[in-house]
Motif scaffolding. Structure first.
Motif, PDB file in Angstrom:
ATOM      1  N   VAL A   1       0.837  -1.198   0.000  1.00  0.00           N
ATOM      2  CA  VAL A   1       0.000   0.000   0.000  1.00  0.00           C
ATOM      3  C   VAL A   1       0.871   1.246   0.000  1.00  0.00           C
ATOM      4  N   CYS A   2       1.865   1.269   0.870  1.00  0.00           N
ATOM      5  CA  CYS A   2       2.759   2.435   0.949  1.00  0.00           C
ATOM      6  C   CYS A   2       3.542   2.630  -0.338  1.00  0.00           C
ATOM      7  N   SER A   3       3.974   1.545  -0.971  1.00  0.00           N
ATOM      8  CA  SER A   3       4.752   1.697  -2.203  1.00  0.00           C
ATOM      9  C   SER A   3       3.884   2.261  -3.324  1.00  0.00           C
ATOM     10  N   LEU A   4       2.599   1.898  -3.371  1.00  0.00           N
ATOM     11  CA  LEU A   4       1.717   2.480  -4.386  1.00  0.00           C
ATOM     12  C   LEU A   4       1.498   3.963  -4.146  1.00  0.00           C
ATOM     13  N   TYR A   5       1.337   4.353  -2.882  1.00  0.00           N
ATOM     14  CA  TYR A   5       1.209   5.775  -2.564  1.00  0.00           C
ATOM     15  C   TYR A   5       2.471   6.530  -2.972  1.00  0.00           C
ATOM     16  N   ALA A   6       3.625   5.971  -2.639  1.00  0.00           N
ATOM     17  CA  ALA A   6       4.898   6.631  -2.952  1.00  0.00           C
ATOM     18  C   ALA A   6       5.136   6.681  -4.461  1.00  0.00           C
ATOM     19  N   GLU A   7       4.708   5.659  -5.172  1.00  0.00           N
ATOM     20  CA  GLU A   7       4.896   5.563  -6.614  1.00  0.00           C
ATOM     21  C   GLU A   7       4.142   6.671  -7.346  1.00  0.00           C
ATOM     22  N   HIS A   8       2.879   6.845  -6.997  1.00  0.00           N
ATOM     23  CA  HIS A   8       2.071   7.843  -7.687  1.00  0.00           C
ATOM     24  C   HIS A   8       0.829   8.133  -6.858  1.00  0.00           C
ATOM     25  N   TYR A   9       0.970   9.039  -5.889  1.00  0.00           N
ATOM     26  CA  TYR A   9      -0.116   9.299  -4.951  1.00  0.00           C
ATOM     27  C   TYR A   9      -1.385   9.784  -5.647  1.00  0.00           C
ATOM     28  N   ALA A  10      -1.234  10.631  -6.661  1.00  0.00           N
ATOM     29  CA  ALA A  10      -2.418  11.174  -7.342  1.00  0.00           C
ATOM     30  C   ALA A  10      -3.272  10.061  -7.937  1.00  0.00           C
ATOM     31  N   ALA A  11      -2.639   9.029  -8.449  1.00  0.00           N
ATOM     32  CA  ALA A  11      -3.378   7.929  -9.069  1.00  0.00           C
ATOM     33  C   ALA A  11      -3.941   6.964  -8.032  1.00  0.00           C
ATOM     34  N   TRP A  12      -3.230   6.763  -6.909  1.00  0.00           N
ATOM     35  CA  TRP A  12      -3.618   5.752  -5.925  1.00  0.00           C
ATOM     36  C   TRP A  12      -4.190   6.348  -4.639  1.00  0.00           C
TER      37      TRP A  12
ATOM     38  N   ASP B   1      -7.830  -5.134  -7.508  1.00  0.00           N
ATOM     39  CA  ASP B   1      -6.999  -5.915  -8.440  1.00  0.00           C
ATOM     40  C   ASP B   1      -5.561  -6.008  -7.952  1.00  0.00           C
ATOM     41  N   LYS B   2      -4.987  -4.876  -7.509  1.00  0.00           N
ATOM     42  CA  LYS B   2      -3.594  -4.867  -7.015  1.00  0.00           C
ATOM     43  C   LYS B   2      -3.461  -5.727  -5.761  1.00  0.00           C
ATOM     44  N   LEU B   3      -4.412  -5.584  -4.842  1.00  0.00           N
ATOM     45  CA  LEU B   3      -4.347  -6.358  -3.600  1.00  0.00           C
ATOM     46  C   LEU B   3      -4.451  -7.855  -3.875  1.00  0.00           C
ATOM     47  N   LEU B   4      -5.388  -8.232  -4.732  1.00  0.00           N
ATOM     48  CA  LEU B   4      -5.536  -9.652  -5.071  1.00  0.00           C
ATOM     49  C   LEU B   4      -4.306 -10.184  -5.788  1.00  0.00           C
ATOM     50  N   ALA B   5      -3.737  -9.386  -6.695  1.00  0.00           N
ATOM     51  CA  ALA B   5      -2.533  -9.812  -7.423  1.00  0.00           C
ATOM     52  C   ALA B   5      -1.356 -10.009  -6.471  1.00  0.00           C
ATOM     53  N   ALA B   6      -1.353  -9.251  -5.364  1.00  0.00           N
ATOM     54  CA  ALA B   6      -0.282  -9.376  -4.377  1.00  0.00           C
ATOM     55  C   ALA B   6      -0.543 -10.521  -3.393  1.00  0.00           C
ATOM     56  N   GLY B   7      -1.678 -11.206  -3.554  1.00  0.00           N
ATOM     57  CA  GLY B   7      -1.988 -12.334  -2.677  1.00  0.00           C
ATOM     58  C   GLY B   7      -2.760 -11.968  -1.430  1.00  0.00           C
ATOM     59  N   ALA B   8      -3.248 -10.742  -1.357  1.00  0.00           N
ATOM     60  CA  ALA B   8      -4.000 -10.304  -0.176  1.00  0.00           C
ATOM     61  C   ALA B   8      -5.432 -10.831  -0.238  1.00  0.00           C
TER      62      ALA B   8
END
Length: 98
Positions: free
Chosen positions: A2-13, A53-60
């Motif tokens: 979750v934190c890496s997605l925020y850091a990657e592109h906060y506006a999008a995530w 989709d991202k959470l499921l792809a990560a196995g969450a």
């Protein structure tokens, strides 16, 4: 993740994160479950779908919980015997990945 997605592109995530993060600790295997709650007539936004989709792809464990308000005019009786409207209740409809 979750934190890496925020850091990657906060506006999008920045939006669409599931409503609930349910933690299980104690004597059981520790776990985390992400839950998006949807009421009557509500549907997933594109951002919410992307997060799931991202959470499921990560196995969450990620779920959508559909709830429906009960249409109930029942009365509750207080300790002094007076009748008053009972609190609104909700029916749990389903929990599944969307």
């Amino acid at each position: 993740m979750v934190c890496s997605l925020y850091a990657e592109h906060y506006a999008a995530w920045g939006g669409g994160v599931p409503d609930l993060m349910l933690w299980r600790t104690g004597n059981e295997q520790p776990s985390l479950r992400f839950v998006e709650v949807k009421g009557p007539g509500d549907s997933l936004s594109n951002g919410q779908r992307a997060w799931l989709d991202k959470l499921l792809a990560a196995g969450a464990d990620a779920f959508v919980c559909h709830v429906d308000a009960q249409d109930d005019d029942s009365m509750a009786v207080t300790e002094d015997g007076a009748a008053q409207p009972s609190a609104p209740a909700f029916n749990f409809i389903a929990a599944a990945t969307d």
